[in-house]
Scaffold this motif. Structure first.
Motif, PDB file in Angstrom:
ATOM      1  N   UNK A  26     122.135 -23.634  34.186  1.00  9.70           N
ATOM      2  CA  UNK A  26     121.429 -24.672  34.689  1.00  9.70           C
ATOM      3  C   UNK A  26     120.104 -24.336  35.458  1.00  9.70           C
ATOM      4  N   UNK A  27     120.187 -23.248  35.940  1.00  7.62           N
ATOM      5  CA  UNK A  27     118.852 -22.879  36.603  1.00  7.62           C
ATOM      6  C   UNK A  27     117.976 -22.027  36.023  1.00  7.62           C
ATOM      7  N   UNK A  28     116.660 -22.150  36.137  1.00  6.68           N
ATOM      8  CA  UNK A  28     115.347 -21.309  35.672  1.00  6.68           C
ATOM      9  C   UNK A  28     115.443 -19.797  35.833  1.00  6.68           C
ATOM     10  N   UNK A  29     115.567 -19.098  34.757  1.00  5.17           N
ATOM     11  CA  UNK A  29     115.735 -17.630  35.090  1.00  5.17           C
ATOM     12  C   UNK A  29     114.556 -17.198  35.959  1.00  5.17           C
ATOM     13  N   UNK A  30     115.061 -16.145  36.790  1.00  5.67           N
ATOM     14  CA  UNK A  30     113.986 -15.493  37.635  1.00  5.67           C
ATOM     15  C   UNK A  30     113.576 -13.973  37.053  1.00  5.67           C
TER      16      UNK A  30
END
Length: 119
Positions: free
Chosen positions: A91-95
């Motif tokens: 659910x998090x944007x990739x870094x």
């Protein structure tokens, strides 16, 4: 004759100023009124209600039933298996981390380039 021309110009300027001041007063009164559209007020109320529900849910999805929560968990598991992302937070944007590559630039001398050319 000079006085009559001056008087007519002064009358015209006075009428113009009077008309402009009436327009400014009329437009500023509209700007300072707090007209509330009922649809807009409903929208603001729903946003405030959603904010309260989100704070009560602790950051999770709002108004989530047990069936929907199970379906959500199943879909997230399926995606993690499909993209081989076990243990990743889906659910998090990739870094992304990009590293600059060192580039060596060789200075080219005009005399060197002439000797390198085949004759």
């Amino acid at each position: 004759m000079l006085t009559t021309t001056c008087l007519t110009h002064m009358r015209a300027a006075g009428q113009c100023l009077r008309q402009q001041s009436k327009r400014h007063i009329a437009s500023s009164s509209v700007l300072y009124q707090t007209v509330q559209d009922p649809v807009q007020q409903l929208f603001v109320n729903k946003i405030k209600e959603y904010d309260q529900k989100k704070k009560a849910a602790g950051g999770k999805l709002v108004d989530l039933s047990a069936q929907d929560e199970k379906s959500y968990a199943d879909q997230m598991d399926r995606l993690s298996k499909q993209y081989k992302a076990e243990g990743q937070k889906m659910t998090e944007f990739p870094k992304f981390a990009f590293k600059d590559i060192a580039v060596n630039i060789k200075a080219v001398d005009a005399r060197d380039s002439e000797t390198d050319l085949p004759l």
